[in-house]
Enzyme design. Structure first.
Site, short mmCIF file in Angstrom:
data_model
loop_
_atom_site.label_atom_id
_atom_site.label_comp_id
_atom_site.label_asym_id
_atom_site.label_seq_id
_atom_site.Cartn_x
_atom_site.Cartn_y
_atom_site.Cartn_z
N ASP A 190 0.88 -1.17 0.00
CA ASP A 190 0.00 0.00 0.00
C ASP A 190 0.91 1.22 0.00
OD1 ASP A 190 -1.54 2.21 0.67
OD2 ASP A 190 -2.81 1.12 2.06
N ASN A 228 2.60 3.06 -10.57
CA ASN A 228 1.36 2.99 -11.35
C ASN A 228 0.11 3.28 -10.51
OD1 ASN A 228 -0.44 1.76 -13.62
ND2 ASN A 228 -0.90 0.49 -11.81
N SER A 243 -0.57 11.41 -16.42
CA SER A 243 -1.76 11.59 -17.26
C SER A 243 -1.67 12.96 -17.92
CB SER A 243 -3.00 11.56 -16.36
OG SER A 243 -4.12 12.03 -17.06
N ALA A 286 -8.75 17.22 -8.14
CA ALA A 286 -7.88 16.47 -7.23
C ALA A 286 -6.88 15.63 -8.02
CB ALA A 286 -8.72 15.55 -6.33
N TYR A 287 -7.40 14.91 -9.00
CA TYR A 287 -6.56 14.03 -9.81
C TYR A 287 -5.53 14.84 -10.60
CZ TYR A 287 -5.57 10.39 -13.32
OH TYR A 287 -4.95 9.47 -14.14
N VAL A 295 -4.29 17.95 -10.21
CA VAL A 295 -3.24 18.61 -9.43
C VAL A 295 -2.26 17.57 -8.89
CG1 VAL A 295 -2.86 19.96 -7.33
CG2 VAL A 295 -4.61 20.66 -8.95
N LYS A 302 -1.37 14.87 -10.35
CA LYS A 302 -0.51 14.42 -11.46
C LYS A 302 0.46 15.53 -11.89
CE LYS A 302 -2.14 10.16 -12.17
NZ LYS A 302 -1.34 8.94 -11.93
N VAL A 341 -7.60 4.74 -21.38
CA VAL A 341 -7.55 3.28 -21.46
C VAL A 341 -8.76 2.67 -20.74
CG1 VAL A 341 -6.20 1.25 -20.78
CG2 VAL A 341 -5.03 3.32 -21.54
N THR A 386 -10.18 0.72 -18.35
CA THR A 386 -9.90 0.06 -17.07
C THR A 386 -11.01 0.51 -16.12
OG1 THR A 386 -8.65 1.94 -16.23
CG2 THR A 386 -7.39 0.24 -17.40
N1 LIG Z 1 -7.24 4.42 -17.48
C1 LIG Z 1 -6.95 5.59 -18.03
O1 LIG Z 1 -7.63 6.06 -18.96
C2 LIG Z 1 -5.76 6.38 -17.55
C3 LIG Z 1 -5.44 7.57 -18.21
C4 LIG Z 1 -4.33 8.29 -17.81
C5 LIG Z 1 -3.56 7.82 -16.77
N2 LIG Z 1 -3.89 6.68 -16.12
C6 LIG Z 1 -3.03 6.23 -15.02
O2 LIG Z 1 -2.67 4.89 -15.20
C7 LIG Z 1 -2.43 4.27 -13.93
C8 LIG Z 1 -3.21 2.97 -13.82
O3 LIG Z 1 -4.59 3.28 -13.93
P1 LIG Z 1 -5.70 2.21 -14.30
O4 LIG Z 1 -6.52 2.83 -15.35
O5 LIG Z 1 -5.12 0.87 -14.51
O6 LIG Z 1 -6.55 2.26 -12.95
P2 LIG Z 1 -7.25 1.15 -12.06
O7 LIG Z 1 -7.74 0.01 -12.88
O8 LIG Z 1 -8.22 1.90 -11.20
O9 LIG Z 1 -6.03 0.61 -11.18
C9 LIG Z 1 -5.46 1.38 -10.17
C10 LIG Z 1 -4.64 0.47 -9.30
O10 LIG Z 1 -4.05 1.25 -8.26
C11 LIG Z 1 -4.24 0.52 -7.04
N3 LIG Z 1 -4.16 1.39 -5.86
C12 LIG Z 1 -4.96 2.39 -5.48
N4 LIG Z 1 -4.54 2.90 -4.31
C13 LIG Z 1 -3.43 2.20 -3.95
C14 LIG Z 1 -2.54 2.25 -2.86
N5 LIG Z 1 -2.70 3.12 -1.85
N6 LIG Z 1 -1.49 1.39 -2.82
C15 LIG Z 1 -1.31 0.50 -3.82
N7 LIG Z 1 -2.14 0.38 -4.88
C16 LIG Z 1 -3.17 1.23 -4.94
C17 LIG Z 1 -5.62 -0.12 -7.21
O11 LIG Z 1 -5.78 -1.15 -6.27
P3 LIG Z 1 -7.02 -1.20 -5.20
O12 LIG Z 1 -8.06 -2.06 -5.81
O13 LIG Z 1 -6.40 -1.79 -3.98
O14 LIG Z 1 -7.50 0.22 -5.01
C18 LIG Z 1 -5.48 -0.63 -8.63
O15 LIG Z 1 -4.77 -1.84 -8.66
C19 LIG Z 1 -2.80 5.32 -12.89
O16 LIG Z 1 -1.64 5.99 -12.47
C20 LIG Z 1 -3.69 6.27 -13.66
O17 LIG Z 1 -3.69 7.57 -13.11
C21 LIG Z 1 -4.97 5.94 -16.49
#
Ligand SMILES: NC(=O)c1ccc[n+]([C@@H]2O[C@H](COP(=O)([O-])OP(=O)(O)OC[C@H]3O[C@@H](n4cnc5c(N)ncnc54)[C@H](OP(=O)(O)O)[C@@H]3O)[C@@H](O)[C@H]2O)c1
Length: 236
Positions: free
Chosen positions: A63, A90, A144, A158-159, A161, A163, A192, A194
């Site tokens: 964590d 990540n 991002s 929030a997100y 700022v 980043k 993406v 997700t």
């Molecule tokens: N998807 C997009 O369109 C997009 C666009 C731009 C940037 N991003 C960036 O890409 C990265 C991955 O995003 P994603 O889309 O794959 O999101 P996601 O599916 O929501 O995955 C986020 C991951 O972070 C974990 N997490 C959250 N808080 C945590 C903590 N305190 N310690 C450890 N793990 C923690 C979550 O686990 P839990 O289940 O335990 O919370 C989950 O495994 C992020 O940095 C996001 O900002 C994504």
């Protein structure tokens, strides 16, 4: 494709989404991947699925908001491998599309900072001594375009700022770690599909992860202190 056998990578928030796919792609290139997740069971299940495909993946609970948890992960990597070659920050939360800066709940902003900025910072600090050992250290801060000041608008405060601050951390660490030959870059994966990105997103996790893996596998004379998507520069 270059083989990275013998190299060790750690990915945060890696049991689903982009983190899971980054873990898969790095392991396919030969890395041993420490696949970390807050919930140990979810991490173990994700790692077991990748191991079934013959990949070298080791689960560990992490964590990023918890100093002791980060320290336990550092100790584990130090004792098991003696070094770390790649850290992928990540983990992130709170794409707060329901908020505006003028009325944003500052507790929510603080929460986003705690994970998205300080979590990456805390993890980088803890692993730095291990990242400098192998001579090929890479830190990838998964950022991002929401954190790009040049295209900044008034949504997801929030997100966004958090980043922006993560991108600032990239610049500072890149400068400070230049002599130690650790390359530090921010990568936007694009929009993406997700849990965070939602089902309407146009990019697959495979496409999103590729740019992250690109930054994780840069050659020693590769760029540092940059902001990229798909290996191409983005405006800060
Ligand atoms: N998807 C997009 O369109 C997009 C666009 C731009 C940037 N991003 C960036 O890409 C990265 C991955 O995003 P994603 O889309 O794959 O999101 P996601 O599916 O929501 O995955 C986020 C991951 O972070 C974990 N997490 C959250 N808080 C945590 C903590 N305190 N310690 C450890 N793990 C923690 C979550 O686990 P839990 O289940 O335990 O919370 C989950 O495994 C992020 O940095 C996001 O900002 C994504």
């Amino acid at each position: 494709m270059e083989s990275y056998a013998e190299r060790v990578a750690l990915v945060t928030g890696a049991y689903r989404g982009i983190g899971l796919e980054v873990s898969r792609q790095l392991a396919r290139r030969g890395f041993t991947v420490v696949l970390t997740a807050r919930d140990p069971r979810k991490g173990e299940e994700a790692a077991a699925a990748l191991k079934l495909g013959g990949l070298s993946v080791v689960p560990f609970p992490l964590d990023v908001t918890d100093r002791q948890s980060v320290e336990a992960a550092r100790l584990f990597v130090e004792e098991r491998f003696g070094r770390l070659d790649v850290l992928v920050n990540n983990a992130a939360i709170l794409y707060d599309s329901w908020q505006r800066a003028e009325t944003a709940d500052l507790e929510t902003v603080r929460e986003a900072f705690e994970t998205n900025t300080l979590g990456a910072w805390r993890t980088a600090q803890a692993f730095l001594p291990l990242l400098t050992r192998g001579g090929h250290g890479r830190i990838v801060n998964v950022s991002s375009e929401s954190g790009s000041l040049s295209s900044m608008g008034g949504s997801t405060p929030a997100y966004s700022v958090s980043k922006v601050a993560l991108n600032a951390l990239t610049r500072m660490l890149a400068d400070e770690l230049h002599a130690a030959r650790v390359l530090v870059n921010s990568v936007c994966p694009g929009w993406v599909a997700t849990e965070m990105g939602g089902a309407d997103a146009p990019r697959s996790v495979e496409e999103g992860a590729e740019g992250v893996v690109w930054a994780a596998t840069l050659p020693d004379d590769g760029p540092t202190g940059g902001f990229f998507r798909d290996g191409r520069p983005l405006n800060w």
